[in-house]
Motif scaffolding. Structure first.
Motif, short mmCIF file in Angstrom:
data_model
loop_
_atom_site.label_atom_id
_atom_site.label_comp_id
_atom_site.label_asym_id
_atom_site.label_seq_id
_atom_site.Cartn_x
_atom_site.Cartn_y
_atom_site.Cartn_z
N LYS A 88 50.39 61.90 132.94
CA LYS A 88 50.53 62.36 131.55
C LYS A 88 51.13 61.25 130.69
O LYS A 88 50.75 61.06 129.53
CB LYS A 88 51.44 63.59 131.54
N ALA A 89 52.05 60.51 131.29
CA ALA A 89 52.73 59.46 130.54
C ALA A 89 51.79 58.31 130.17
O ALA A 89 52.11 57.48 129.33
CB ALA A 89 53.90 58.92 131.35
N THR A 90 50.59 58.27 130.78
CA THR A 90 49.66 57.19 130.42
C THR A 90 48.98 57.50 129.09
O THR A 90 48.26 56.66 128.55
CB THR A 90 48.56 57.02 131.49
N GLY A 91 49.18 58.71 128.59
CA GLY A 91 48.48 59.14 127.36
C GLY A 91 48.66 58.19 126.20
O GLY A 91 47.76 58.02 125.37
N LYS A 92 49.83 57.53 126.14
CA LYS A 92 50.10 56.69 124.96
C LYS A 92 49.59 55.27 125.14
O LYS A 92 49.75 54.44 124.25
CB LYS A 92 51.61 56.66 124.70
N LEU A 93 48.99 54.98 126.27
CA LEU A 93 48.53 53.60 126.50
C LEU A 93 47.17 53.38 125.83
O LEU A 93 46.45 54.32 125.52
CB LEU A 93 48.38 53.34 128.00
N LYS A 94 46.82 52.10 125.65
CA LYS A 94 45.48 51.79 125.14
C LYS A 94 44.47 52.20 126.21
O LYS A 94 44.77 52.15 127.41
CB LYS A 94 45.35 50.28 124.93
N PRO A 95 43.25 52.54 125.78
CA PRO A 95 42.26 53.03 126.76
C PRO A 95 42.07 52.09 127.95
O PRO A 95 42.03 52.53 129.09
CB PRO A 95 40.97 53.14 125.95
N THR A 96 41.99 50.77 127.69
CA THR A 96 41.77 49.84 128.82
C THR A 96 42.96 49.88 129.77
O THR A 96 42.79 49.97 130.99
CB THR A 96 41.58 48.40 128.31
N SER A 97 44.15 49.84 129.18
CA SER A 97 45.35 49.87 130.03
C SER A 97 45.40 51.18 130.80
O SER A 97 45.75 51.22 131.97
CB SER A 97 46.62 49.76 129.20
N LYS A 98 45.03 52.26 130.10
CA LYS A 98 45.15 53.58 130.72
C LYS A 98 44.31 53.66 132.00
O LYS A 98 44.78 54.10 133.04
CB LYS A 98 44.70 54.65 129.72
N ASP A 99 43.07 53.17 131.90
CA ASP A 99 42.20 53.21 133.08
C ASP A 99 42.82 52.44 134.24
O ASP A 99 42.84 52.88 135.38
CB ASP A 99 40.82 52.60 132.77
N GLN A 100 43.34 51.25 133.87
CA GLN A 100 43.92 50.39 134.90
C GLN A 100 45.12 51.07 135.57
O GLN A 100 45.23 51.11 136.79
CB GLN A 100 44.39 49.09 134.22
N VAL A 101 45.98 51.63 134.73
CA VAL A 101 47.20 52.26 135.25
C VAL A 101 46.84 53.48 136.09
O VAL A 101 47.40 53.71 137.17
CB VAL A 101 48.16 52.63 134.11
N LEU A 102 45.87 54.28 135.59
CA LEU A 102 45.48 55.47 136.35
C LEU A 102 44.94 55.09 137.72
O LEU A 102 45.21 55.76 138.72
CB LEU A 102 44.43 56.28 135.58
N ALA A 103 44.20 53.98 137.77
CA ALA A 103 43.67 53.52 139.07
C ALA A 103 44.84 53.19 140.00
O ALA A 103 44.85 53.54 141.18
CB ALA A 103 42.81 52.29 138.87
N MET A 104 45.84 52.53 139.42
CA MET A 104 47.02 52.18 140.25
C MET A 104 47.75 53.44 140.69
O MET A 104 48.28 53.51 141.81
CB MET A 104 47.97 51.28 139.47
N LEU A 105 47.82 54.41 139.80
CA LEU A 105 48.51 55.66 140.14
C LEU A 105 47.81 56.34 141.31
O LEU A 105 48.44 56.86 142.23
CB LEU A 105 48.56 56.61 138.94
N GLU A 106 46.47 56.34 141.25
CA GLU A 106 45.69 56.96 142.34
C GLU A 106 46.05 56.28 143.66
O GLU A 106 46.25 56.92 144.68
CB GLU A 106 44.18 56.78 142.09
N LYS A 107 46.13 54.94 143.58
CA LYS A 107 46.42 54.18 144.79
C LYS A 107 47.83 54.50 145.28
O LYS A 107 48.08 54.71 146.46
CB LYS A 107 46.30 52.69 144.47
N ALA A 108 48.75 54.55 144.31
CA ALA A 108 50.15 54.81 144.66
C ALA A 108 50.30 56.21 145.24
O ALA A 108 51.12 56.47 146.11
CB ALA A 108 51.04 54.66 143.44
N LYS A 109 49.45 57.12 144.73
CA LYS A 109 49.53 58.52 145.19
C LYS A 109 49.29 58.57 146.69
O LYS A 109 49.91 59.34 147.41
CB LYS A 109 48.47 59.31 144.43
#
Length: 2033
Positions: A1056-1077
């Motif tokens: 949810k906290a990725t909501g405020k990121l730029k779209p490109t950053s958001k995708d990147q961070v979400l991918a990392m979150l998936e990995k971290a999960k």
């Protein structure tokens, strides 16, 4: 109509998409019917319509749209997949439905939105509706507001988040459209129902008319809390319950609870923070100090205006607070005091938690100022302190408050008590634990007896509030001595109190207590007053029951029954017993006698004091019987024990009577309701008898029983004080022993250490040693529970005593306290007690810290000292800091009040002088230890600034700061650090050092926490920015920390906290979150109460991801792979869990799960070959381009489509580089598991990677290179050879990258090129690299030239293609290059050739210009190397590296085309240099091809040795001497602090810096070489060995791969390591200390080193390997034999299991095992057979016989059999007694095997017995009957025929023939095969030769035949015995003799060895005369070798093995034919004559 009929035939889903509106209408209608019919929400039918629902709602035709909306609503309501459509459908509804004129459409739209909320998609719906509020169409805005209003009204504010809505509300009131304003008004009214303050605050600034209207509406609203009327799916059960309640007439309670649960939005959150520090008047600090009060007032008024802002921005308010505090404390004008207090209030309210750091300074000042009487001042001060309290915790300010409680001024006392009362109201039972409540209660109890009535009232109020908050049960123990009147007064106050958090917390406990009256309690609902009355209602009951009626005791105790009684009634006697016991009054002796006579026989009472001991004994027996028969309730415990204590009482002289008496006490305590009053009557007597030899045990038993009845803490306290008030040392020591034992039995909880610590100190100082010993033992037990902090209390004891205490603590270290076995029943019956106990276990440790005498140092922190610390001159600042350090050091333990010191030290943390910063950090570290947990209150003002220092550019300063932060965190825990915004503010700073250090620290600390403050979420946005930081280290640290943040915050919050990121950053961070999960660890488990330690210990171990044992032998760069594997294991489970947890998983995860299962590379038979044919036949484009054009990419895509998973292909060819990274990550993941797939698609993978080389993104390139390293490692393991087309389409593009500007990429590319030589011949690589030297890029030219140099150096001149001449001419051209690096590289390459070929190089390079030639000559002179012989690897080229990996796999993959040995011989003959033979270790290893092809036929032939110059073997093995450096001064004072010095040096052994490591090793070597100092290493051996093998791993994986490192350095390091180890393993006592696990790892490291082909490539590599051989032998001989045997078995098991491990590895492990088997006869008695057999059992479990037989090699099974056979032979039937450690023996394959062996040997005992007698004397019965002879011979031949006993059989046959030379064995041989006959003859001949040669060596004269080494194909043949049967040690001379004989047999020369002094000196007898041999003979042998190799493919391996003593290399040459053998034997015989 034709059209109509067309669409009528279509299926429903297609109709729904039809262009005709009629078709769509029909489709929607049908779909609606289908949806209504489907009963199963998970039906696959729903998925068909997943993509169509948006079209349903956005249909362009209004009529059709209506029908679509109806269908969509049903779909959303019933389909489980509907959640996936939320975003698109709701946005469709907002944009296309809400603007429709039809009301029906709008209603359906709203209904759909609400339905989505019901299926748990509230957030997504709310997001879309809020977006709709920005629409220009007012209709849409109105509909969106209406929807939100309805949603809020129906679902409540728990589901609909008010925060974002309230922010946009004011804007809606400004709308020009009236409809919008009206709807906004309705919405504001609805919001007001749910949250009053927040909405009021936000709408303060709207139009006054609107506000007035609103306020009028708000007043009309009901005050009761609203309840939701509609529920989420997951809450439907709740709804049902609610309906039931309503139908039953409604119960307020349920509603009340619900209302309470609604999260109230804090208006503060919605405000903008205001920055006020900069707005302070410039002259504020001068004015505030001014003499005129008016000026001071002006200054304060200016501040007052600023602090009225409701939210203030964080900043450094320290100076402002200091100034205000000064006014409050010191100003004489009371008006200004009030004003300053108001300013403080404003600051506290505006800053909230951020003000907490200043609270500690201000609270004492305000409390002391309460001496002012003026009401306005008092009120201002009250407001200030109340506001400040909310910014901190009671815990933090408790010290200050308690200090003021003792003030003499009654007003101060009164106001402090009132403040405490107000503070308690804000607490709950969890924030007001017993540990905190206790000191407050103690202080308040003094106040209730104060002379001033106002002080008493205030104290009553405070105690009443505490009672209300935590309940009577918790407070009662503290009120034990309060009289009834006062107690009633406290209760009265308690009833009046209203708590801030509602009455929930208080009620919770009270409801439990009011169980007897459930009806009334329920009826009273939330009314706390009634509840408490209920509790006190049944007071009179218990009072009657309690025996107060006849109380003759003191009145005070009588009164105390009331509270006890009330509680017991309330809890239905659950805890009543205990409370009653506390209060039992003492009865008079008359009452006791009366009660006792009621239950005891009359004779018993009369005889109690009889003078005849027998009568007393009889009386006791009767007494005991009576007690045994009594019921618990009837037993008058006090009366009975008083009877026992009656004269003679405890002065009883007869021990039997006394023993009975003590036993009865124990019985009464166990069986009755035994009170503390009763206990006090007997304890004195028990302590008196505890030291008695005869009665001591009974006394202890009675004490234990009393401890169970009255709780150990109380009993222990009493017993200890009694024991130490008398002088009997025996009693004292036994009391201490009893307590040690009791603590173990009862556990440590609630034990009051303070009570007996002084007694323990007395005991430690006692003159009697037994008392001291017992005290130390007790401390050891306490240490188990309290931990190291216990030692602090005894710091000041004498050193000798302290060392004894330390030794005891050392013993206890690592042990966990036992689970308590007693005292549990009390807890289980105490019901509600559980909750409180939860907080207790932690208190034990803190208690100890509380006991330390702390010194107040605030008076020493003078203003002069503070100004010194802040001086401009750094020297004076340093002096100040030195003084502070001195003060803290002197005080040791200090109180938390340190005056102005924090501010002064804070200033020094950003001192320009870094030395002072470090000094300050050291002081802060000292401070943390000195202040202990109280340092908590300084975290905000001093701790956070330390974190700022982590951003310092200097490494050592950062390290010091980190150490300080850790020291603080150790004392404070993490909560204080994570609370508030301070940490997130630090992370926000864009300082790469600060970020990486802080993230690293968090990553270390977070996993250890069970819970974290919610403020942790504030760090997340900054964590995300760190993930994209420019600095790589910051990114890495952020990625490492990510899983730990997620562990506490959960994936949802993080996403949810990725909501405020730029779209490109958001995708990147979400991918990392998936990995971290996937990698997310689970939280550490909470320690259980009773077993707090053991649980705590084991749980974290489970929580960590289990690191899979990764084979080191693969390669250094495989590091990435193990991590991935590790990560995957826990990931699976966590994914599964998350799936169960969420009802509706998010869209993405579902898709991924559907698609991504299955292999990513599909094996297409002959696919690769077909592609190559197509390319050759020009059917497709040849992969050759300067930049990849689209047609190449398309072609690759097409080719991949058939053999790469679709989803992976999409990622691989995506336009965004992020997806390429993903694809590479997946490919790395699947590399190991899909080897075949990777190999079948290798050409395509490599082509795709070449495309990546043209990408501009560095991260993709790095990932691609990482993948290539892993890929080529895998290919070389798999013995794969690159095809020409794969190489030509990949290598040129890889070489382009060698010219990259980034150093790290070039390094990777070079590493890949290096590895490629393992799968592609170096000679073929050469032209590609040569082509690279023609590039325009100078870096590329230089790197390519360097690489050429490396190839020539590694493989000799033969790699130069097309010819060495041409190649060198081309290289030489570059000597004249413009670029300096290129010139150098070209010169270095030619110098390399010069070093190989000498002056010949000048011919090869042809003519050079004068300048170039002079440069070259100069360089050659400079290069220190003189020309040496050509490298042996020349001409071996490709084979060299591949061979060392795994030759037999080579054969399989390459087919028979290339025969190893012939190629080696060819290599040898080609390089005509005599040194060649030295390097070829190949001959000394197992010939795996032969083992592979062995069909099991048994054939024995003499080994034909390959002719080498064997002289090297006779050279003494030189262990390279480490250069001894000056030994560090540490070692001179060896005995002062040896252990820590050794620890330090050992830690340096594993250093990454070679020089540091060498220095450390040199120092250790120095110690090991001096006998008197060597014992200092004892106890450190495992540690040293671990450091050593870690260093070996480091060299293997890192240093060897580092091209920049000088390999001589590595050789030097290896020499030091090996030298050290040899020194170590020569000292037997030290060698035996090595443990199994460590030995296993050590052997693994050494064997890996022996197999490392890269070492052989080095100049002194052979020497190193020889030294390692010697070392391994030492390790095998000198280590603890059990440990090493066990280690080898485990290592063998691991190496056979590991797929990555090479066969050679297992082979060498087995050789070590054989060596051990040889040693067994001597070592069998020192071996722990049980453990070894357990290891073998485990081995056989993992590898049953069938599985072992499937191994490529038959060696493992034979090794095992040999080991077992030898053990059986040595131990006989006793071996079966050693299977004790195996759990279920019956199922063990081992036991069965041993039984078989034993049976077999029993059958042969006859013949063996004969042999035994034969050895000693002549046989009595020389001739036997013919029948007997036949039987005997038949037995012998049976043995020869059996695999296990062949050797034995042959030996017996030889002996038999010798004795009875006339015996004819022909009949036995006649029926057997020709092969068997020749085998027997050959065997006998060999034995004959051996015996003859042995006869000359006196030492082995008595060797029994079965111990001989013969060439029989059983594993024992490879194992020559090291000891003879007489137990003598066989010296090396024996082996030398044997070797000579072998040399002679093979016609080799023996002359040369005589001039080698080192080994010849070992020979005891002159050597055998040499046999002349010529070089011709050698050549003929070579040719024979080749022929025989071809003839005998199936020879048995064992016959090829001959061992030399000093080395472990074994020759594996082929066997030869029989004729050849015969010729040789003739030659040998003739030479002997």
């Amino acid at each position: 109509m034709g059209d109509d009929s067309e669409w009528l035939k279509l299926p429903v889903d297609q109709k729904c998409e039809h262009k005709l509106w009629k078709a769509r209408l029909s489709g929607y209608e049908e779909a609606l019917k289908i949806f209504q019919k489907i009963k199963d929400e998970k039906s696959p039918e729903w998925s068909k319509y997943l993509g169509l629902i948006k079209k349903f709602v956005t249909d362009s035709n209004a009529v059709v749209q209506l029908k679509g909306l109806e269908a969509a609503l049903v779909y959303v309501e019933n389909a489980h997949v509907a959640g996936k459509t939320t975003g698109e459908v709701v946005s469709g509804v907002v944009s296309k439905v809400f603007n429709q004129p039809k009301a029906k459409a709008k209603e359906l739209g709203i209904e759909i939105c609400l339905m989505y909320i019901e299926i748990e998609k509230g957030e997504a719906v709310q997001e879309e509706l809020l977006k709709g509020l920005d629409n220009k169409n007012p209709k849409i805005i109105v509909a969106c507001i209406e929807t939100l209003r309805k949603a809020l009204s129906e679902f409540g504010s728990k589901i609909i988040s008010l925060k974002p809505i309230i922010k946009v509300l004011p804007k809606l009131f400004e709308s020009r459209d009236k409809a919008v304003r009206d709807e906004a008004k309705l919405f504001a009214i609805e919001i007001y129902r749910w949250n009053r303050d927040a909405v009021k605050h936000t709408l303060q600034n709207i139009n006054s008319v609107q506000l007035k209207e609103l306020e009028e509406e708000w007043v009309k609203l009901p005050t009761s809390a609203p309840k939701p009327s509609r529920f989420l799916r997951s809450q439907q059960e709740l709804e049902a319950k609610l309906e039931q309640q309503q139908s039953a007439g409604g119960d307020a309670e349920g509603g009340g609870d619900d209302g309470d649960e609604v999260p109230q939005i804090d208006a503060y959150e919605l405000l903008e923070a205001v920055e006020i520090l900069s707005k302070l008047p410039k002259d504020f600090y001068d004015k505030i100090e001014a003499k005129k009060w008016q000026e001071r007032k002006e200054a304060l008024e200016a501040v007052e205006v600023l602090v009225k802002n409701p939210k203030l921005e964080a900043g450094d308010y320290a100076d402002l607070v200091k100034a205000l505090k000064k006014v409050v404390g010191k100003d004489t004008n009371v008006m200004l005091v009030a004003l300053a207090a108001k300013c403080l209030t404003g600051l506290a309210v505006g800053l909230r938690k951020r003000f907490g750091q200043y609270a500690g300074h201000v609270v004492p000042t305000i409390l002391e100022k309460f001496k002012e009487k003026k009401p306005q001042v008092v009120q201002a001060l009250q407001e200030a302190i109340d506001a400040i309290f909310l910014t901190t915790t009671l815990q933090n300010i408790s010290e200050d408050v308690l200090a003021v409680m003792d003030n003499k001024n009654p007003t101060i006392k009164q106001q402090t008590s009132l403040f405490i009362a107000r503070s308690f109201r804000h607490c709950t039972s969890s924030t007001l634990p017993k540990s905190l409540l206790k000191p407050f209660c103690a202080a308040l109890l003094k106040h209730i007896n104060d002379s001033a009535p106002e002080v008493r009232d205030a104290a009553f109020e405070a105690l009443g509030t505490a009672l209300k908050v935590v309940g009577e049960k918790t407070v009662n123990p503290f009120l034990a001595d309060v009289d009834k009147l006062k107690l009633d007064r406290i209760k009265e106050c308690s009833e009046k109190v209203e708590l801030v958090h509602g009455k929930k917390s208080g009620l919770a406990t009270e409801k439990k207590e009011s169980k007897p009256l459930p009806g009334r309690a329920a009826a009273s609902g939330a009314a706390g007053d009634k509840d408490t009355k209920d509790v006190s209602g049944p007071k009179p009951g218990p009072v009657k029951k309690a025996p107060t009626a006849k109380a003759g005791g003191p009145p005070k105790k009588g009164k105390t029954t009331a509270p006890g009684g009330s509680a017991s009634a309330g809890t239905k006697n659950k805890k009543g017993l205990e409370t009653k016991e506390i209060a039992e009054p003492e009865l008079s002796i008359e009452v006791c006698e009366e009660k006792a006579s009621a239950v005891l026989p009359p004779t018993c009472i009369q005889l109690l004091d009889s003078s005849n001991w027998k009568e007393r004994l009889a009386c006791m027996e009767e007494f005991q019987k009576s007690v045994e028969l009594m019921e618990r309730t009837e037993m008058p415990c006090q009366a009975l024990v008083k009877m026992l204590a009656k004269k003679p009482g405890w002065k009883e002289t007869n021990f039997q009577v006394m023993q009975m008496k003590l036993h009865i006490v124990a019985l009464i305590a166990q069986k009755g309701n035994f009170s503390k009053t009763s206990a006090q009557i007997v304890l004195d007597g028990l302590v008196d008898k505890i030291g008695d030899v005869k009665c001591g045990n009974n006394a202890k038993e009675a004490m234990t029983a009393i401890a169970e009845a009255c709780a150990l803490p109380w009993t222990a306290e009493q017993v200890m004080s009694m024991a130490f008030s008398q002088k009997n040392p025996k009693n004292q020591s036994e009391t201490l022993n009893w307590l040690s034992n009791a603590i173990k039995e009862f556990g440590f909880s609630e034990l009051n250490v303070k009570a007996f610590i002084s007694n323990v100190k007395t005991a430690l100082a006692a003159t009697n040693p037994a008392v001291r010993t017992s005290a130390i033992t007790l401390l050891g037990v306490m240490y188990l529970y309290v931990g190291p902090s216990l030692r602090m209390i005894f710091e000041d004891e004498k050193p000798a005593l302290l060392s004894q205490i330390d030794a005891e603590f050392q013993k206890m270290q690592g042990q966990s306290p036992p689970a308590p076995t007693r005292g549990l029943c009390k807890h289980s019956t105490s019901g509600t007690d559980e909750g409180d106990e939860g907080e207790e276990p932690g208190d034990g440790g803190n208690d100890v810290v509380d006991l330390l005498p702390r010194i107040e140092i605030s008076d020493k922190i003078t203003s002069e000292l503070v100004s010194k610390i802040g001086d401009k001159n750094w020297k004076i600042r340093k002096e100040g800091l030195d003084e502070v350090a001195g003060i803290i050091n002197e005080a040791k333990f200090i109180q938390p009040n340190i005056g102005e010191l924090p501010t002064a030290l804070k200033g020094r943390l950003n001192d320009s002088n870094k030395i002072l910063v470090q000094q300050t950090l050291n002081i802060l570290q000292q401070l943390a230890v000195a202040m202990g947990p109280n340092i908590k209150q300084h975290v905000k003002n001093l701790g956070i600034p330390i974190i700022t220092v982590l951003g310092d550019s200097k490494n050592n300063v950062r390290a010091a700061a980190l150490a300080t932060v850790n020291a603080w965190a150790e004392q404070t825990g993490m909560k204080e650090w994570l609370e508030g915004e301070d940490l997130s503010e630090e992370l926000k700073k864009e300082n790469p050092f600060l970020r990486q250090e802080l993230l690293g620290w968090l990553a270390e600390k977070l996993p250890t926490l069970r819970s974290t403050p919610t403020d942790l979420i504030l760090c997340v946005p900054h964590l995300y920015s760190c993930l994209e930081d420019r600095n790589g280290d910051v990114r890495k640290k952020a990625q490492d920390a990510l899983p730990f943040f997620m562990m506490h915050l959960g994936y949802e919050k993080m996403a949810k906290a990725t909501g405020k990121l730029k779209p490109t950053s958001k995708d990147q961070v979400l991918a990392m979150l998936e990995k971290a999960k996937a990698n997310m660890p689970s939280k550490p488990a909470a320690p259980a109460k009773a077993m707090s330690k053991p649980m705590g210990g084991s749980a974290p171990a489970k929580a960590q991801p289990v690191p899979a044992p990764v084979e080191d032998s693969v390669s250094s760069t495989i590091d990435a792979k193990p991590d991935l594997k590790k990560a995957k294991a826990p990931g699976v489970s966590s994914k599964a869990k998350s799936a169960q947890g969420k009802k509706v998983p998010s869209k993405t995860t579902l898709k991924e799960d559907d698609d991504k299962s299955g292999p990513i590379f599909i094996v297409v038979p002959n696919g690769k070959e077909q592609r190559m044919r197509d390319e050759k036949g020009l059917k497709v484009l040849k992969w050759n381009f300067t930049t990849p054009r689209d047609e190449y990419i398309e072609q690759l895509k097409t080719q991949m489509s058939s053999c790469v998973a679709k989803w992976l292909q999409d990622e691989m060819f995506h336009s965004d580089f992020q997806h390429h990274n993903k694809a590479l990550a997946v490919m790395v993941d699947h590399l190991e598991s899909e080897k075949d797939g990777v190999i079948s698609c290798l050409d395509l993978i490599l082509k795709w990677l070449t495309l990546r080389f043209f990408d501009t993104n560095t991260s993709v390139l790095m990932k691609a290179l990482e993948y290539l390293k892993l890929l080529f490692t895998l290919l070389s393991e798999e013995e794969y050879h690159l095809t020409e087309s794969e190489a030509s389409s990949f290598i040129p593009y890889l070489i382009l990258k060698v010219g990259e500007p980034k150093d790290v990429i070039r390094k990777d590319v070079r590493a890949i090129l290096n590895r490629m030589c393992l799968v592609y011949p170096a000679s073929k690589m050469f032209p590609f690299i040569m082509e690279g030297t023609k590039s325009k890029n100078s870096k590329q030219r230089a790197e390519c030239l360097e690489e050429l140099g490396c190839l020539i150096e590694s493989y000799g001149m033969n790699v130069c293609q097309p010819t060495p001449g041409k190649a060198l001419k081309e290289i030489a051209i570059h000597i004249g290059d413009r670029d300096n690096a290129v010139r150098n590289a070209a010169l270095n390459t030619i110098v390399t050739v010069y070093n190989v070929h000498g002056d010949q190089v000048f011919k090869l390079i042809g003519n050079l210009s004068e300048k170039d030639m002079s440069m070259l000559e100069e360089r050659i002179k400079r290069s220190a190397k003189r020309p040496s012989a050509a490298p042996v690897k020349q001409a071996e080229e490709k084979p060299q590296r591949t061979q060392n990996i795994n030759s037999n796999a080579n054969m399989l993959r390459k087919g028979p085309a290339e025969d190893m040995s012939s190629r080696l011989n060819q290599a040898r003959s080609m390089s005509g240099h005599p040194e060649a033979a030295q390097m070829v270790r190949r001959e000394f290893q197992l010939d795996l091809d032969e083992i592979e092809n062995d069909n099991g036929t048994v054939r024995c032939e003499m080994p034909e040795l390959v002719q080498h110059k064997l002289d090297d073997i006779f050279e003494p093995v030189l262990i390279p001497e480490p250069k001894i450096r000056a030994v560090s001064p540490h070692f001179d004072d060896m005995h002062s602090n040896t252990a820590s010095t050794i620890n330090f040096i050992i830690s340096q052994v594993a250093s990454g810096d070679i020089n540091t490591s060498i220095q450390a090793l040199t120092q250790i070597d120095e110690v090991l070489r001096q006998e008197d100092k060597a014992e200092a290493m004892s106890g450190h051996i495992d540690q040293f060995l671990i450091a050593t093998f870690m260093q070996l791993r480091l060299i293997y994986s890192t240093h060897m791969a580092d091209e920049k490192l000088d390999k001589e350095e590595i050789i030097k390091l290896y020499s030091c390591i090996i030298g050290n180890m040899i020194s170590l393993f020569q000292i037997e006592s030290l060698a035996r200390e090595a443990s199994t696990g460590v030995l296993k790892d050590l052997m693994h490291g050494l064997i890996t080193l022996m197999l490392d082909s890269r070492i052989e490539d080095l100049e002194e590599g052979q020497q190193v390997i020889r030294s390692v051989n010697l070392l391994v032998v030492k390790v095998l001989e000198k280590s603890d034999q059990t440990n090493i045997l066990s280690a080898l078995l485990v290592l063998l098991q691991d190496s056979l299991l590991a797929t990555a491990s090479s066969p050679k590895f297992s082979e060498l492990v087995m050789k070590c095992l054989w060596r051990m088997v040889r040693l067994l006869p001597d070592t069998i008695n020192s071996i722990n057979l049980d453990r070894i057999l357990l290891d073998i059992h485990i081995f056989m479990k993992v590898f049953p016989k069938e599985k072992l037989k499937q191994c490529k090699s038959e060696f493992p099974i034979r090794t095992l059999k040999t080991l077992l056979h030898t053990l059986c032979k040595l131990k006989g039937p006793k071996i079966l007694d050693h299977l004790t450690m195996i759990d279920n023996k019956n199922e063990s394959e081992l036991e069965a095997h041993l039984c078989r062996m034993m049976k077999h040997s029993m059958d042969q005992t006859g013949s063996k017995a004969d042999k035994e007698t034969e050895k000693g004397a002549s046989r009595t019965d020389e001739k036997s009957s013919k029948a007997k002879v036949n039987d005997f011979l038949a037995e012998i031949f049976k043995k020869i025929g059996s695999k296990e006993n062949t050797k034995e059989g042959l030996a017996e046959l030889y002996e038999y023939k010798k004795k009875y030379s006339d015996t004819d064995i022909e009949p036995f041989l006649k029926n057997s095969s020709q092969f068997f006959q020749s085998y027997v003859e050959r065997g006998l001949r060999v034995i004959e030769m051996e015996r003859e040669s042995k006869g000359r060596i006196p030492t082995s004269a008595g060797i029994s035949p079965q111990m001989e080494v013969t060439c029989v194909p059983t594993p024992t043949s490879t194992v020559s015995s090291l000891g003879n049967t007489n137990g003598e040690e066989v010296g090396p001379s024996v082996y030398l003799e044997r070797l000579k004989i072998l040399r002679q047999r093979c016609g080799l020369d023996n002359t040369k060895q005589d001039d080698r002094p080192p080994l010849t000196s070992l020979l005891s007898k002159p050597s055998i005369p040499p046999v002349a041999s010529s070089t011709d003979m050698l050549h003929s042998k070579l040719s024979q070798l080749r022929e025989s190799r071809e003839q005998h493919q199936h020879s048995d391996l064992d016959s090829n093995q001959s061992h030399s003593a000093g080395t472990m290399t074994s020759s594996s040459s082929s066997t030869t034919n029989i004729d050849d053998l015969k010729k040789r034997l003739e030659r040998i015989k003739s030479s002997r004559k």
